[in-house]
Design a protein around this motif. Sequence first.
Motif, short mmCIF file in Angstrom:
data_model
loop_
_atom_site.label_atom_id
_atom_site.label_comp_id
_atom_site.label_asym_id
_atom_site.label_seq_id
_atom_site.Cartn_x
_atom_site.Cartn_y
_atom_site.Cartn_z
N GLY A 54 -4.02 18.15 4.30
CA GLY A 54 -3.34 17.09 3.58
C GLY A 54 -3.57 15.72 4.21
N TYR A 55 -3.15 14.71 3.48
CA TYR A 55 -3.21 13.33 3.98
C TYR A 55 -2.33 13.27 5.24
N PRO A 56 -2.88 12.88 6.38
CA PRO A 56 -2.17 13.06 7.65
C PRO A 56 -0.81 12.37 7.75
N VAL A 57 -0.57 11.30 7.00
CA VAL A 57 0.68 10.54 7.17
C VAL A 57 1.92 11.36 6.80
N TYR A 58 1.78 12.34 5.89
CA TYR A 58 2.96 13.15 5.52
C TYR A 58 3.56 13.81 6.77
N GLY A 59 2.70 14.45 7.54
CA GLY A 59 3.18 15.19 8.71
C GLY A 59 3.49 14.28 9.88
N PHE A 68 -12.40 11.07 -5.43
CA PHE A 68 -13.85 10.90 -5.24
C PHE A 68 -14.32 11.65 -3.99
N TYR A 69 -13.75 12.86 -3.82
CA TYR A 69 -14.15 13.70 -2.70
C TYR A 69 -14.77 15.00 -3.22
N VAL A 70 -15.61 15.57 -2.35
CA VAL A 70 -16.18 16.89 -2.65
C VAL A 70 -15.87 17.77 -1.44
N HIS A 75 5.95 12.93 -4.44
CA HIS A 75 4.61 13.20 -4.96
C HIS A 75 3.72 11.97 -4.79
N ASP A 76 2.58 12.20 -4.17
CA ASP A 76 1.62 11.12 -3.89
C ASP A 76 0.58 11.13 -5.01
N ASN A 77 0.63 10.09 -5.86
CA ASN A 77 -0.29 10.03 -7.00
C ASN A 77 -1.32 8.92 -6.83
N ALA A 78 -1.76 8.71 -5.58
CA ALA A 78 -2.68 7.60 -5.27
C ALA A 78 -4.00 7.70 -6.05
N TYR A 79 -4.36 8.93 -6.45
CA TYR A 79 -5.66 9.12 -7.14
C TYR A 79 -5.48 9.40 -8.63
N SER A 80 -4.36 8.98 -9.20
CA SER A 80 -4.06 9.36 -10.59
C SER A 80 -5.15 8.96 -11.58
N HIS A 97 2.48 5.41 -5.95
CA HIS A 97 1.31 4.92 -6.69
C HIS A 97 0.62 3.83 -5.89
N SER A 98 -0.66 3.71 -6.14
CA SER A 98 -1.47 2.78 -5.36
C SER A 98 -2.46 2.07 -6.27
N LEU A 99 -2.67 0.78 -6.02
CA LEU A 99 -3.72 0.09 -6.77
C LEU A 99 -5.07 0.21 -6.05
N GLY A 142 0.86 -1.18 0.00
CA GLY A 142 0.00 0.00 0.00
C GLY A 142 0.90 1.24 0.00
N SER A 143 0.44 2.31 -0.65
CA SER A 143 1.31 3.49 -0.73
C SER A 143 1.53 4.12 0.65
N LYS A 144 0.59 3.92 1.59
CA LYS A 144 0.73 4.47 2.94
C LYS A 144 2.03 3.97 3.59
N GLU A 145 2.33 2.69 3.36
CA GLU A 145 3.57 2.12 3.91
C GLU A 145 4.78 2.91 3.41
N GLY A 146 4.81 3.15 2.11
CA GLY A 146 5.96 3.85 1.54
C GLY A 146 6.04 5.30 2.01
N ILE A 147 4.88 5.93 2.12
CA ILE A 147 4.83 7.34 2.55
C ILE A 147 5.40 7.44 3.98
N ALA A 148 4.99 6.51 4.84
CA ALA A 148 5.48 6.54 6.23
C ALA A 148 6.97 6.20 6.28
N1 PLP Z 1 -2.45 8.94 -0.28
C1 PLP Z 1 -3.64 9.51 -0.14
C2 PLP Z 1 -3.79 10.96 -0.50
C3 PLP Z 1 -4.72 8.79 0.36
O1 PLP Z 1 -5.91 9.38 0.51
C4 PLP Z 1 -4.53 7.43 0.71
C5 PLP Z 1 -5.62 6.62 1.28
O2 PLP Z 1 -6.66 7.06 1.63
C6 PLP Z 1 -3.27 6.88 0.55
C7 PLP Z 1 -2.25 7.66 0.04
C8 PLP Z 1 -2.94 5.47 0.94
O3 PLP Z 1 -3.46 4.52 0.09
P1 PLP Z 1 -2.96 3.03 0.08
O4 PLP Z 1 -2.07 2.82 1.28
O5 PLP Z 1 -4.19 2.20 0.16
O6 PLP Z 1 -2.20 2.84 -1.19
#
Ligand code: PLP
Length: 365
Positions: free
Chosen positions: A105-110, A301-303, A183-188, A213-215, A80-86
């Motif tokens: 922002g996505y909380p894991v960055y900070g 898929f957010y508003v 760069h987090d492209n999880a929603y590409s 990147h994330s599937l 999962g991309s969260k693992e890599g981000i952390a």
């Molecule tokens: N990045 C963003 C901006 C997200 O919103 C999410 C999940 O909600 C992720 C990364 C992590 O996704 P995943 O770990 O499922 O690849």
Amino acid sequence: MKREVAARGVDIISLGIGDPDSPTFPHIVRALAEAAAKPANHRYPDYEGLPSYRAAAAAFVQRRFGVTVDPATEVVSLIGSKEGIANMAVAFVDPGDVVLVPDPGYPVYGIGTLFNGGTPFLMPLKQENAFLPDLKAIPAEVARRAKLMWLGYPNNPTAALASPGFFADVVEFATKHEIIVAHDNAYSEIYYDEPPPSFLATPGAEALGIEFHSLSKTYNMTGWRVGFAIGNKALIGGLGKVKTNVDSGIFQAVQEAGIAALSGDQAPVAAMRALYRERRDLLLTALSRLGLEAQPVRGTFYVWVRVPKGFTSASLTAKLLEEIGVVVTPGSGFGAAGEGYIRFSLTVATTRLQEAVERLGTLRL
Ligand code: PLP
């Protein structure tokens, strides 16, 4: 609060979490079933990913973004991309380092930064700047101490895309100050008009960039934990050095299913985009009838909706829950600059969203 309201017997509709309600596409599930039966897949995987998985990831980014990466040295698999981000912060952030973090922002960055003794410097994403950080507003002393900058477009939570030219400005800024750009492209793949680019397609980005990147969102695979990072060899290598000491890779059968996702028919992904478009338009119509100001939804898929006068993010969130049983996320949960907004997610069945829309129609603001 949600539990309390549910205990009163209210039928709660949650538009709080971004987790696709549609199942993983059947050809991917079949690929997993076949791969799970192979004894070779029952052993320890390599942390960096099967060569065939990395090759499928490289082929995907070549096809989709025109970005060329060497699968052997410029791609690493992620649980999962969260693992890599952390883990990015474990690899590159030392105590005292400044990390430039978007707010909201996505909380894991900070939080990843804080866990590793770094100091986040928050870059506000303002409506008047189309939710892009103002690079000129970063003080010289902060830029000098900064090690890393986080960005993510299509953006969670604001649904903005990077404007043409923005990534080029980022490369110029980061080159000047010797900053890594992550760069987090999880929603590409979740977009409504033009397909959003890869940061790594920007000239000069390969020298200082890594992209996640994330599937999960693309193929409705959030529970499978499968993604990858691409980019500069030294950055991929540094992240890999952490991973080899922390995890033992993705279950190989899941990687084989990932290959089926990345290399197979992409028509179901287009069908998901059409579904989110229908839901987006349904919700936007209801919000505009209520007089609420939704921001343009260009990706994800957010508003992201402006809170009207007299409310805070939290008080409007509470009112929606108490009065109509609809859960949204207060913008303040994504950082102080998210105050004044709430986020709706489009990942519920369209019939449920329709019902949420009907309930919104009864609301008095
Ligand atoms: N990045 C963003 C901006 C997200 O919103 C999410 C999940 O909600 C992720 C990364 C992590 O996704 P995943 O770990 O499922 O690849």
